[in-house]
Design a protein around this motif. Structure first.
Motif, mmCIF file in Angstrom:
data_model
loop_
_atom_site.group_PDB
_atom_site.id
_atom_site.type_symbol
_atom_site.label_atom_id
_atom_site.label_comp_id
_atom_site.label_asym_id
_atom_site.label_seq_id
_atom_site.Cartn_x
_atom_site.Cartn_y
_atom_site.Cartn_z
ATOM 1 N N TYR A 129 1.019 -1.323 -0.085
ATOM 2 C CA TYR A 129 -0.024 0.171 -0.158
ATOM 3 C C TYR A 129 0.938 1.406 -0.230
ATOM 4 O O TYR A 129 0.420 2.379 -0.545
ATOM 5 C CB TYR A 129 -0.970 -0.071 1.532
ATOM 6 C CG TYR A 129 -1.719 1.074 1.454
ATOM 7 C CD1 TYR A 129 -2.935 1.385 0.896
ATOM 8 C CD2 TYR A 129 -1.073 2.410 2.411
ATOM 9 C CE1 TYR A 129 -3.052 2.122 0.593
ATOM 10 C CE2 TYR A 129 -2.087 3.276 2.494
ATOM 11 C CZ TYR A 129 -3.037 3.625 2.239
ATOM 12 O OH TYR A 129 -3.596 4.636 2.009
ATOM 13 N N THR A 130 1.626 1.439 0.801
ATOM 14 C CA THR A 130 2.346 2.372 0.937
ATOM 15 C C THR A 130 3.236 2.484 0.025
ATOM 16 O O THR A 130 3.874 3.780 -1.041
ATOM 17 C CB THR A 130 3.340 2.045 1.821
ATOM 18 O OG1 THR A 130 3.232 2.299 3.222
ATOM 19 C CG2 THR A 130 4.410 3.040 2.402
ATOM 20 N N LYS A 131 4.143 1.534 -1.402
ATOM 21 C CA LYS A 131 5.017 1.587 -2.426
ATOM 22 C C LYS A 131 4.265 1.956 -3.414
ATOM 23 O O LYS A 131 4.284 3.611 -3.757
ATOM 24 C CB LYS A 131 5.566 0.278 -2.710
ATOM 25 C CG LYS A 131 6.694 -0.608 -2.075
ATOM 26 C CD LYS A 131 6.486 -1.784 -2.534
ATOM 27 C CE LYS A 131 7.550 -2.523 -1.688
ATOM 28 N NZ LYS A 131 8.248 -3.795 -2.171
ATOM 29 N N HIS A 132 2.457 1.734 -3.630
ATOM 30 C CA HIS A 132 1.510 1.757 -4.116
ATOM 31 C C HIS A 132 0.641 3.470 -4.111
ATOM 32 O O HIS A 132 1.235 4.763 -5.140
ATOM 33 C CB HIS A 132 0.288 0.941 -3.706
ATOM 34 C CG HIS A 132 -0.912 1.708 -6.003
ATOM 35 N ND1 HIS A 132 -0.681 2.024 -6.761
ATOM 36 C CD2 HIS A 132 -1.556 2.234 -4.679
ATOM 37 C CE1 HIS A 132 -2.152 2.804 -7.027
ATOM 38 N NE2 HIS A 132 -2.816 2.793 -5.753
ATOM 39 N N LYS A 133 1.101 3.960 -3.062
ATOM 40 C CA LYS A 133 0.676 5.363 -2.675
ATOM 41 C C LYS A 133 1.853 6.184 -2.640
ATOM 42 O O LYS A 133 1.832 7.918 -3.408
ATOM 43 C CB LYS A 133 0.288 5.961 -1.381
ATOM 44 C CG LYS A 133 -0.997 5.162 -1.110
ATOM 45 C CD LYS A 133 -2.093 5.965 -1.837
ATOM 46 C CE LYS A 133 -3.643 5.189 -1.516
ATOM 47 N NZ LYS A 133 -4.638 5.937 -2.159
ATOM 48 N N LEU A 134 3.103 6.103 -2.568
ATOM 49 C CA LEU A 134 4.526 7.083 -3.130
ATOM 50 C C LEU A 134 4.563 6.562 -4.165
ATOM 51 O O LEU A 134 4.570 7.735 -4.334
ATOM 52 C CB LEU A 134 5.404 6.438 -2.337
ATOM 53 C CG LEU A 134 5.437 6.512 -0.656
ATOM 54 C CD1 LEU A 134 7.076 5.804 -0.283
ATOM 55 C CD2 LEU A 134 5.978 8.055 -0.428
ATOM 56 N N SER A 135 4.550 5.984 -5.075
ATOM 57 C CA SER A 135 3.945 5.887 -6.486
ATOM 58 C C SER A 135 3.547 6.773 -7.045
ATOM 59 O O SER A 135 3.677 7.642 -8.355
ATOM 60 C CB SER A 135 4.045 4.479 -6.777
ATOM 61 O OG SER A 135 4.531 4.843 -8.216
ATOM 62 N N ASN A 136 2.413 7.218 -7.096
ATOM 63 C CA ASN A 136 1.364 8.144 -7.178
ATOM 64 C C ASN A 136 1.894 9.364 -6.711
ATOM 65 O O ASN A 136 1.496 10.213 -7.941
ATOM 66 C CB ASN A 136 -0.219 7.288 -6.244
ATOM 67 C CG ASN A 136 -0.828 6.322 -7.230
ATOM 68 O OD1 ASN A 136 -0.128 6.385 -7.791
ATOM 69 N ND2 ASN A 136 -2.102 6.253 -6.069
ATOM 70 N N VAL A 137 1.959 9.700 -5.851
ATOM 71 C CA VAL A 137 2.548 10.888 -5.153
ATOM 72 C C VAL A 137 4.290 11.232 -6.548
ATOM 73 O O VAL A 137 4.047 12.477 -6.870
ATOM 74 C CB VAL A 137 2.983 11.337 -3.571
ATOM 75 C CG1 VAL A 137 4.189 12.213 -3.570
ATOM 76 C CG2 VAL A 137 2.094 10.802 -3.192
ATOM 77 N N LYS A 138 4.891 10.229 -6.433
ATOM 78 C CA LYS A 138 6.029 10.474 -7.337
ATOM 79 C C LYS A 138 5.503 11.390 -8.828
ATOM 80 O O LYS A 138 5.178 11.687 -9.451
ATOM 81 C CB LYS A 138 6.240 9.379 -7.667
ATOM 82 C CG LYS A 138 7.881 9.958 -8.479
ATOM 83 C CD LYS A 138 8.638 7.876 -8.746
ATOM 84 C CE LYS A 138 9.030 8.613 -10.423
ATOM 85 N NZ LYS A 138 9.250 7.231 -10.827
ATOM 86 N N ASP A 139 3.807 10.327 -9.636
ATOM 87 C CA ASP A 139 3.722 10.507 -10.550
ATOM 88 C C ASP A 139 2.952 12.093 -10.574
ATOM 89 O O ASP A 139 3.093 12.978 -11.585
ATOM 90 C CB ASP A 139 2.945 9.288 -10.635
ATOM 91 C CG ASP A 139 3.163 8.511 -11.076
ATOM 92 O OD1 ASP A 139 4.837 7.954 -11.592
ATOM 93 O OD2 ASP A 139 2.654 7.139 -11.025
ATOM 94 N N LYS A 140 2.175 11.887 -9.287
ATOM 95 C CA LYS A 140 1.332 13.049 -9.345
ATOM 96 C C LYS A 140 2.515 14.477 -9.911
ATOM 97 O O LYS A 140 1.962 16.143 -10.338
ATOM 98 C CB LYS A 140 0.221 13.283 -8.489
ATOM 99 C CG LYS A 140 -1.184 12.498 -8.660
ATOM 100 C CD LYS A 140 -1.520 13.628 -9.240
ATOM 101 C CE LYS A 140 -2.679 12.147 -9.659
ATOM 102 N NZ LYS A 140 -3.917 12.518 -10.048
ATOM 103 N N SER A 141 3.725 14.660 -8.481
ATOM 104 C CA SER A 141 4.502 15.182 -8.614
ATOM 105 C C SER A 141 5.469 15.643 -9.917
ATOM 106 O O SER A 141 5.581 17.027 -10.377
ATOM 107 C CB SER A 141 5.366 15.243 -7.256
ATOM 108 O OG SER A 141 4.568 14.721 -6.230
#
Length: 97
Positions: A30-42
């Motif tokens: 879950y953490t990996k997925h959310k951090l990946s989403n944050v990276k993509d949005k950034s």
């Protein structure tokens, strides 16, 4: 001194709790997925800052409209309560006899 100790203790406790939570496989994924989403949005925000500012402006306008609507509802509810209290307290007293 006590305030600094409290804040640092809270931060240390939160870090230890976060590390302990990562021992769980589902939490790690879950953490990996959310951090990946944050990276993509950034990356998207950096590449298209005008779109990001536009989206932020739209979100603020929607929030403002919602706030105004809720405030009007609150005022309406208070007026209804006030009218009800006025009717209840202004009833003529019965003659006791």
């Amino acid at each position: 001194m006590g305030k600094k100790r409290l804040i640092s203790s809270i931060a240390i406790g939160a870090a230890i709790g976060g590390i302990a939570a990562l021992f769980d496989w589902d939490t790690r994924n879950y953490t990996k997925h959310k951090l990946s989403n944050v990276k993509d949005k950034s990356v998207e925000m950096i590449k298209n800052p005008t779109i990001s500012v536009h989206n932020a402006r739209i979100a603020m306008e929607e929030f403002s409209e919602s706030l105004v609507y809720q405030a009007e509802n609150a005022v309406n509810a208070l007026e209804q309560v006030e009218n009800t209290l006025t009717r209840v307290t202004s009833r003529p007293k019965r003659i006791q006899g």
